[in-house]
Design a protein around this motif. Sequence first.
Motif, PDB file in Angstrom:
ATOM      1  N   GLU A 587       0.822  -1.217   0.000  1.00  0.00           N
ATOM      2  CA  GLU A 587       0.000   0.000   0.000  1.00  0.00           C
ATOM      3  C   GLU A 587       0.858   1.270   0.000  1.00  0.00           C
ATOM      4  N   CYS A 588       1.835   1.307  -0.934  1.00  0.00           N
ATOM      5  CA  CYS A 588       2.684   2.487  -1.072  1.00  0.00           C
ATOM      6  C   CYS A 588       1.927   3.563  -1.845  1.00  0.00           C
ATOM      7  N   LEU A 589       1.794   4.726  -1.238  1.00  0.00           N
ATOM      8  CA  LEU A 589       1.086   5.821  -1.887  1.00  0.00           C
ATOM      9  C   LEU A 589       1.964   6.538  -2.902  1.00  0.00           C
ATOM     10  N   ALA A 590       3.248   6.675  -2.625  1.00  0.00           N
ATOM     11  CA  ALA A 590       4.158   7.347  -3.545  1.00  0.00           C
ATOM     12  C   ALA A 590       5.594   7.072  -3.127  1.00  0.00           C
ATOM     13  N   SER A 591       6.525   7.195  -4.081  1.00  0.00           N
ATOM     14  CA  SER A 591       7.943   7.048  -3.750  1.00  0.00           C
ATOM     15  C   SER A 591       8.783   7.856  -4.725  1.00  0.00           C
ATOM     16  N   TRP A 592       9.952   8.259  -4.272  1.00  0.00           N
ATOM     17  CA  TRP A 592      10.903   8.985  -5.123  1.00  0.00           C
ATOM     18  C   TRP A 592      12.338   8.546  -4.841  1.00  0.00           C
ATOM     19  N   CYS A 593      12.509   7.439  -4.125  1.00  0.00           N
ATOM     20  CA  CYS A 593      13.811   6.788  -3.911  1.00  0.00           C
ATOM     21  C   CYS A 593      13.638   5.320  -4.285  1.00  0.00           C
ATOM     22  N   ASN A 594      14.725   4.649  -4.633  1.00  0.00           N
ATOM     23  CA  ASN A 594      14.652   3.239  -4.987  1.00  0.00           C
ATOM     24  C   ASN A 594      15.011   2.358  -3.807  1.00  0.00           C
ATOM     25  N   GLY A 671      18.851   7.859 -10.094  1.00  0.00           N
ATOM     26  CA  GLY A 671      18.227   6.811 -10.893  1.00  0.00           C
ATOM     27  C   GLY A 671      16.791   6.509 -10.539  1.00  0.00           C
ATOM     28  N   ALA A 672      16.232   7.208  -9.565  1.00  0.00           N
ATOM     29  CA  ALA A 672      14.863   6.925  -9.125  1.00  0.00           C
ATOM     30  C   ALA A 672      13.847   7.684  -9.978  1.00  0.00           C
ATOM     31  N   LYS A 673      12.607   7.231  -9.912  1.00  0.00           N
ATOM     32  CA  LYS A 673      11.484   7.874 -10.573  1.00  0.00           C
ATOM     33  C   LYS A 673      10.435   8.246  -9.527  1.00  0.00           C
ATOM     34  N   ILE A 674       9.656   9.268  -9.850  1.00  0.00           N
ATOM     35  CA  ILE A 674       8.502   9.567  -8.999  1.00  0.00           C
ATOM     36  C   ILE A 674       7.378   8.619  -9.404  1.00  0.00           C
ATOM     37  N   ARG A 675       6.982   7.786  -8.455  1.00  0.00           N
ATOM     38  CA  ARG A 675       5.916   6.812  -8.692  1.00  0.00           C
ATOM     39  C   ARG A 675       4.759   7.094  -7.759  1.00  0.00           C
ATOM     40  N   ILE A 676       3.568   6.888  -8.240  1.00  0.00           N
ATOM     41  CA  ILE A 676       2.370   7.051  -7.429  1.00  0.00           C
ATOM     42  C   ILE A 676       1.618   5.732  -7.443  1.00  0.00           C
ATOM     43  N   GLY A 677       1.424   5.182  -6.246  1.00  0.00           N
ATOM     44  CA  GLY A 677       0.737   3.900  -6.125  1.00  0.00           C
ATOM     45  C   GLY A 677       1.660   2.708  -6.078  1.00  0.00           C
TER      46      GLY A 677
END
Length: 707
Positions: A587-594, A671-677
């Motif tokens: 249940e990750c809402l968002a991330s910007w690190c790998n 190298g990370a991306k902004i991910r949502i969900g």
Amino acid sequence: MKRLSVIRTAFLAVILLLLAACRLPVVQEKKEYIKNPVLPGWFADPTIKKFGDIYYIYATTDNEMLASGAPTVWYSRDLQNWYNYIMEVPSLNSVNLRNFWAPDILEGDDGRYYLYFGNCQAGCNIYGYVSDSPLGPWEKLHDDDTPVIANGYPIQNFPSLDAQFFRDDDGTIYGYWGTWVHYNHGYAVGVLNNETMDEVSDGANIPLEQTPNPFEAAYPMKKGEKYILMYSAESCHNETYKVLYSYADSPFGPFNPGENNPILQTNEDGSTHGPGHHSVLQNGNDYYIVYHKHDYPFTAGGMARQVCIDSMIFENDSTIKAVVPTTRGIEAFVKSEVPENIADQAGASASSFYHLNSPDYDYGYSPANAFDDDNATMWKAADNTFPQSLTVDLGEEKKVERVATQFEFATYYYQYKIEYSIDNENWEVFADRSANRIPGSPMIDDNSVKARYLKLTVLGAEKTGVLAAVWNMKIYSSAFELPIQIENKASEIEPGAASSESLLAGFEIDEQSSLKSLANTGTLGENFTVEGDLALVTDKETGEHAIDFRNGFLQLDGVEVPRSLEWNGSFSVVARVKNPVIGNEGECLASWCNRRELYLANTFNAPFYNKSNYGAMAHLDGHFDMPFNNLPEANKWHTIVVTFDGVVEKVYVDGKLDNSQNMLLSSQIKGAKIRIGASDVGEYYTGLMSRFALYDYALSEKEIGEF
């Protein structure tokens, strides 16, 4: 004649009385103390040694990436005034050296210095280095990185960390090591080859029952004919951490638990919190325990630690009295040659200061803290913007030849200038370090001026998100000789990035929204890419338009994660969500690190919505993660907001503060991306989301209340 004699006697008596009345009071010399904390900064696992007439403290550099800062040493002649140096230690062949844990050092029979420390990047091993100086530069004992003590020695899978050595009366050098020993069969002991200094033999296990309740940090010493094995127990992350000891007639044991255990622990008022992982300094017949304790206010995870010193008293060769931890420290036994600090207790002001206001603390990092000669307190600016200034009023015009500034982080550089004034209106430059790339503590700037006021203006820092902060700013009317003339090398790292103070990425779903071209409403631009099979839905109960994340996630391609989010950069995440079923993981809402590329705490940051210890915010380690205090109810719409201002991380649910913790982050964004969900390893969010926003600054409570 008799009458004259009486008169003479009376006269002499009067004279003596008058002299007694006029006698000047006896001026007692002011006692000097080695105050606690000893060092101005975040350091742990101290090993203190004296080589020649200089004292050295080798320690783990704390409060970043699970205590994985630069390999440094502190040195001093008087144990009151300490100077930091970043040592040149070659990296391992397989990995760039990052862990420099729990160092120890020995002077060999050849007059050279041998440095040992633990590292877990290629297995938890003890590596060895040699130098002609206690400061280095250091050379490997084994070019092929063969450990001095390898993982799995003398017991299979035994983690070889926290090694400490001592030389017995016959010249034999014994080593003791081990961590997490409560489930690894107890500590280990062996003999270091005192000719090559590069290998340990005769390894043996010390059974658990001989050192009850152990965790890590064995420290050996000898008192009379008894061998003392001191060690740290419980958890280094909280108030349970403490020091115990056992004793024996042989270096290999069997050891008997000490009578006064524990001998050092958290005190009643909490001013000494979680003390442990120590070494011992002997001065004649006096013994002193040098240990670390947690900071106040307490930083989540217990990795913001500081070095202290207190008296340690033996009742007899096998019995140590309970140590009384103090803030005063110990009475100095080496007279300091450093002149008076004329800024001690002087009036102070600043452009701003940080007020920590949370459910746990109401604490101010006021300007006066920088002039109280106390390494437990500091001035810290209200936020991580620059410039920030700190001004001291000396009370009257005085000669100033040296300013020594102890910034919060000894191993990062700060860019700054110091100005002076007579009237607090007209300023001239005392020192200009506006382009500085050299770290150090203290930063020493010399000139020769007359001034009443001095102003430090901090213009930037090496690390993104680091606040302008000063433990002590000391001012002297005369310069003086330093124990060692040496300066740190300039850093090649660019200064940290400033916040754009903007919305970086976001969306708000309405009836016109399309997943084929979902635009990012933030300053980073671009459209969100759909990964998997997402769907636009309308909630039948509320009519709210949303994305159903059960079968995919969004990713912001075409842009790099901005540097304003790296390291300790501030951020806010806003998510309007409805989660039908709340589980114990994912249940990750968002991330910007790998997550997959990181293994050290605080290098990963991602808001979640689950029941676990990282239910609100994940940081790779349960000691640092933040859960919800009150889990938002399932299958109902909630606005979840997580903010971080560089000092405190907070989670709000529907406008109300739910949880908070003091933090220092070391976010790795390369190298990370902004991910949502989702995170980079999955951990998918499986509910609805109607709105999302990611900012590179901390929203105010007023702004949060408007969502």
